[in-house]
Design a protein around this motif. Sequence first.
Motif, PDB file in Angstrom:
ATOM      1  N   ILE A   1     -13.770  -3.623 -10.813  1.00 19.44           N
ATOM      2  CA  ILE A   1     -12.462  -3.894 -11.414  1.00 19.44           C
ATOM      3  C   ILE A   1     -11.510  -4.366 -10.313  1.00 19.44           C
ATOM      4  O   ILE A   1     -11.797  -4.207  -9.124  1.00 19.44           O
ATOM      5  CB  ILE A   1     -11.896  -2.632 -12.117  1.00 19.44           C
ATOM      6  N   ASP A   2     -10.385  -4.954 -10.718  1.00 18.31           N
ATOM      7  CA  ASP A   2      -9.395  -5.397  -9.732  1.00 18.31           C
ATOM      8  C   ASP A   2      -8.681  -4.182  -9.138  1.00 18.31           C
ATOM      9  O   ASP A   2      -7.798  -3.603  -9.763  1.00 18.31           O
ATOM     10  CB  ASP A   2      -8.369  -6.339 -10.387  1.00 18.31           C
ATOM     11  N   GLU A   3      -9.086  -3.806  -7.987  1.00 14.43           N
ATOM     12  CA  GLU A   3      -8.439  -2.731  -7.213  1.00 14.43           C
ATOM     13  C   GLU A   3      -8.589  -3.095  -5.751  1.00 14.43           C
ATOM     14  O   GLU A   3      -9.578  -3.719  -5.344  1.00 14.43           O
ATOM     15  CB  GLU A   3      -9.083  -1.371  -7.489  1.00 14.43           C
ATOM     16  N   LEU A   4      -7.625  -2.691  -4.956  1.00 13.92           N
ATOM     17  CA  LEU A   4      -7.574  -3.078  -3.554  1.00 13.92           C
ATOM     18  C   LEU A   4      -8.744  -2.528  -2.733  1.00 13.92           C
ATOM     19  O   LEU A   4      -9.292  -3.219  -1.881  1.00 13.92           O
ATOM     20  CB  LEU A   4      -6.241  -2.637  -2.939  1.00 13.92           C
ATOM     21  N   GLY A   5      -9.130  -1.262  -2.986  1.00  9.78           N
ATOM     22  CA  GLY A   5     -10.209  -0.638  -2.197  1.00  9.78           C
ATOM     23  C   GLY A   5     -11.561  -1.225  -2.554  1.00  9.78           C
ATOM     24  O   GLY A   5     -12.139  -0.885  -3.581  1.00  9.78           O
ATOM     25  N   LYS A   6     -12.074  -2.091  -1.691  1.00 11.50           N
ATOM     26  CA  LYS A   6     -13.366  -2.726  -1.973  1.00 11.50           C
ATOM     27  C   LYS A   6     -14.481  -1.687  -1.886  1.00 11.50           C
ATOM     28  O   LYS A   6     -14.589  -0.936  -0.926  1.00 11.50           O
ATOM     29  CB  LYS A   6     -13.605  -3.858  -0.972  1.00 11.50           C
ATOM     30  N   ASP A   7     -15.335  -1.656  -2.923  1.00  8.87           N
ATOM     31  CA  ASP A   7     -16.459  -0.706  -3.037  1.00  8.87           C
ATOM     32  C   ASP A   7     -16.001   0.755  -3.055  1.00  8.87           C
ATOM     33  O   ASP A   7     -16.797   1.657  -2.765  1.00  8.87           O
ATOM     34  CB  ASP A   7     -17.496  -0.921  -1.924  1.00  8.87           C
ATOM     35  N   MET A   8     -14.748   0.996  -3.397  1.00  8.08           N
ATOM     36  CA  MET A   8     -14.220   2.360  -3.530  1.00  8.08           C
ATOM     37  C   MET A   8     -14.390   2.773  -5.000  1.00  8.08           C
ATOM     38  O   MET A   8     -14.091   1.997  -5.901  1.00  8.08           O
ATOM     39  CB  MET A   8     -12.738   2.370  -3.143  1.00  8.08           C
ATOM     40  N   VAL A   9     -14.870   3.996  -5.243  1.00 10.26           N
ATOM     41  CA  VAL A   9     -15.079   4.460  -6.618  1.00 10.26           C
ATOM     42  C   VAL A   9     -13.742   4.887  -7.211  1.00 10.26           C
ATOM     43  O   VAL A   9     -13.014   5.696  -6.629  1.00 10.26           O
ATOM     44  CB  VAL A   9     -16.078   5.649  -6.654  1.00 10.26           C
ATOM     45  N   TYR A  10     -13.413   4.321  -8.391  1.00 18.59           N
ATOM     46  CA  TYR A  10     -12.179   4.660  -9.094  1.00 18.59           C
ATOM     47  C   TYR A  10     -12.444   5.460 -10.368  1.00 18.59           C
ATOM     48  O   TYR A  10     -11.582   6.193 -10.819  1.00 18.59           O
ATOM     49  CB  TYR A  10     -11.382   3.392  -9.425  1.00 18.59           C
ATOM     50  N   ASN A  11     -13.628   5.278 -10.932  1.00 20.12           N
ATOM     51  CA  ASN A  11     -13.971   6.000 -12.155  1.00 20.12           C
ATOM     52  C   ASN A  11     -15.483   6.120 -12.271  1.00 20.12           C
ATOM     53  O   ASN A  11     -16.236   5.462 -11.545  1.00 20.12           O
ATOM     54  CB  ASN A  11     -13.420   5.284 -13.399  1.00 20.12           C
TER      55      ASN A  11
END
Length: 196
Positions: free
Chosen positions: A145-155
Amino acid sequence: MKQFFNFLKSKTFLIQIGLAVVAVVVLVLLTLQWLKGTTNHGEFVEVPDFSKMSVSEMRKAVEDAGLRYQVLDSSEYNPDYPRFSILEQNPHAGSKVKANRKIYFTVNPSGYKKVTVPDIIQVTQRNAASMLRAVGLEVERVTYIDELGKDMVYNLRHKGKYVKPGDKLPKTSKVELICGNGTIPGSARVQADSQE
């Protein structure tokens, strides 16, 4: 003293000794025969193979074989065996045992035990996958998804539903990681533009 030795040599004493020896021999033989009959000496039952039988099938087979049983709990689910079927038995199939011997069974549970989802939010995808594997969960796919943290788990999702850290899932469940793709979300860009 002489009378005592004469008595030991007398016919009456020898007859009494003979009768006592015969009585002891007869008593020993009768006892051995009784033990042979009550313990089924030399009679064995071959333990059937109960593997993959359901518990109800096992009960019938145990009774038909003239044995007894005790079911032990099983902690690990084995997908190669049907649910609630026999995983292991002791003594093993083919063993020779006395009739009425107790056989111990380990039964396959209804499914995998549940494990707690670790806190992998704001953790890199690689570390999150390792943490999930450590508790027995598998990463089925990764969605970005569009989020700044590349390869960071958001959900995290399981079967299309969002899962939170601390929730319980069956061991070996496959989960979907929702990670950032390294781009700034559109809503954050609009807010930043409006503040200028």
